[in-house]
Structures are given as C-alpha cells and as structure tokens.
Design an enzyme around this catalytic site. Structure first.
Site, PDB file in Angstrom:
ATOM      1  N   LEU A 180       0.835  -1.200   0.000  1.00  0.00           N
ATOM      2  CA  LEU A 180       0.000   0.000   0.000  1.00  0.00           C
ATOM      3  C   LEU A 180       0.871   1.252   0.000  1.00  0.00           C
ATOM      4  O   LEU A 180       2.070   1.182   0.338  1.00  0.00           O
ATOM      5  CB  LEU A 180      -0.911   0.001   1.232  1.00  0.00           C
ATOM      6  CG  LEU A 180      -1.795  -1.241   1.371  1.00  0.00           C
ATOM      7  CD1 LEU A 180      -2.611  -1.169   2.652  1.00  0.00           C
ATOM      8  CD2 LEU A 180      -2.726  -1.381   0.191  1.00  0.00           C
ATOM      9  N   ALA A 181       0.257   2.378  -0.318  1.00  0.00           N
ATOM     10  CA  ALA A 181       1.004   3.645  -0.378  1.00  0.00           C
ATOM     11  C   ALA A 181       1.682   3.951   0.955  1.00  0.00           C
ATOM     12  O   ALA A 181       2.771   4.526   0.989  1.00  0.00           O
ATOM     13  CB  ALA A 181       0.063   4.778  -0.762  1.00  0.00           C
ATOM     14  N   CYS A 182       1.047   3.543   2.062  1.00  0.00           N
ATOM     15  CA  CYS A 182       1.607   3.838   3.387  1.00  0.00           C
ATOM     16  C   CYS A 182       2.793   2.919   3.728  1.00  0.00           C
ATOM     17  O   CYS A 182       3.410   3.079   4.773  1.00  0.00           O
ATOM     18  CB  CYS A 182       0.514   3.702   4.453  1.00  0.00           C
ATOM     19  SG  CYS A 182      -0.231   2.058   4.486  1.00  0.00           S
ATOM     20  N   GLY A 183       3.079   1.952   2.850  1.00  0.00           N
ATOM     21  CA  GLY A 183       4.217   1.053   3.068  1.00  0.00           C
ATOM     22  C   GLY A 183       3.801  -0.289   3.633  1.00  0.00           C
ATOM     23  O   GLY A 183       4.595  -1.236   3.633  1.00  0.00           O
TER      24      GLY A 183
END
Ligand SMILES: Cc1cc2nc3c(=O)[nH]c(=O)nc-3n(C[C@H](O)[C@H](O)[C@H](O)COP(=O)(O)O)c2cc1C
Length: 188
Positions: free
Chosen positions: A157-160
């Site tokens: 995900l974009a948040c890692g």
C-alpha cells in the site's frame, strides 16, 4: 454515439490516496462508449482535480450539492435517476461509513441514497482501516443492501504496509461494470 442509448455510469471519487487511479478508470469507461458523470467529494478533490475528470469525461464534474441543476432541477436527483450504475472508486472508509448510515451531506451521499440502480464500490484504504470492525460492519450492512464489491486487492500500500486495501485494477472494475450493466439490461 447518441447519449440516450449509451450506458450511464455515475463515478464517485472519494478522498483516498488511490484517487489518481480514477483518472485511468474514467478514461477506460469513456473509451467503452459509456456516458460517465463524475462526482468528487471535497476530500476527493484534494487528491484529484475536478479539471482532470472533466477533461477525461468531457463533462462538468459534480462537487457540490448546491450547484444549480438544469432549469431549477435538483442535480443530485437527476444523477441518481440517470445512472445505470453508481460506481464509487476509490471508496474511502469514511464513504463506506457514511453510506452505511444513509448520510446525504454531499452530492455522492445524496446520489447513493436516491438511486434505485446497482451500486458498485471499490474500497481503497490502509489495511488496518479495512480490517477494523467498524469498516467490516459497514461492509456487511452495505452488502445486505445489495452493494457489489470489487476488491480490495492485496499488496503493498502507499503507506508502506502489505495486505488488503489496494484499489482493484481498472480492468477488473470495468469488467464488473460490464457484468452489472448486462444483468440490469436482462432484468428489464
Ligand atoms: C494523505 C492521505 C491519504 C489518505 N488515504 C486514504 C485512503 O486511501 N483511504 C481512506 O479510506 N482514507 C484515506 N485518507 C483519509 C480520508 O481522506 C478522510 O477519511 C476523508 O475524510 C475522506 O472523505 P470522503 O470520504 O468524503 O472523500 C487519507 C488521508 C490523507 C491525508
């Protein structure tokens, strides 16, 4: 192609980091020959400019309940009636919660409440947000009311974080809309 004969998809875009992918999605649906009317939430517009969606769909984007409808009509009710399918992609956790509880404080909420057409939701959020009991309860409630889901996919995900929460691929979403349109036509 004559607008009157074209399938009409109302595309709601909410405040998810995946909102930029709605541009590709809108373009893919326009290329199918569908009439695409985009609705942006206020936080959706922080991630994706209305101008981008307007240019890709060749129409004005709906961002406010208070915009003037044609000839004094109520724009959100017209959109709800016009839609063969209401698609929300990406659908934020906040949007799922608002929709589960019937909140109609913005154009998208009002369209979701007023439409009698199928609703397809494409969630996109952090894995913990997706797994949270509140979100899962909202998903269950919306499923009981007939909402159709595409995704979320699993991955980075974009948040890692790794896990479920990614917005489903555009091709998968378009395939589901084709299926929903076929089923709706079959019922008429
Ligand atoms: C950088 C950033 C990224 C975000 N990404 C997401 C996301 O992917 N999914 C989500 O549900 N919320 C996400 N949020 C939170 C939503 O933007 C927030 O809940 C917002 O109120 C959603 O409003 P809306 O549903 O009316 O569009 C993010 C917030 C920020 C600041």
């Amino acid at each position: 192609m004559d607008d009157a004969k074209r399938p009409c998809v109302v595309l709601g875009v909410t405040g998810s980091i995946a909102a930029f992918r709605a541009a590709d999605l809108a373009s893919a649906m326009v290329q199918k020959g569908w009439e695409v009317h985009a609705v942006l939430t206020a936080d959706g517009e922080r991630f994706l400019p209305a101008l981008t969606l307007a240019a890709l769909t060749h129409r004005a984007v709906h961002t406010s309940l208070w915009e003037e409808g044609k000839g004094g009509r109520m724009g959100h009710l017209d959109l709800a009636r016009l839609a063969d399918v209401v698609l929300v992609a990406p659908a934020s956790a906040d949007c799922l919660a608002k929709s589960a509880h019937g909140l109609a404080g913005d154009v998208l909420g009002a369209v979701l409440l007023a439409t009698e057409s199928p609703v397809v939701m494409v969630p996109a959020m952090n894995t913990q947000m997706w797994k949270h009991a509140a979100t899962q309860a909202n998903v269950k409630l919306l499923s009981q009311r007939g909402v159709i889901w595409v995704g979320p996919s699993e991955g980075r995900l974009a948040c890692g974080a790794e896990g479920p929460g990614r917005m489903a691929p555009v091709l998968e979403i378009v395939a589901q809309i084709e299926k929903t349109l076929r089923q709706k036509k079959g019922k008429k």
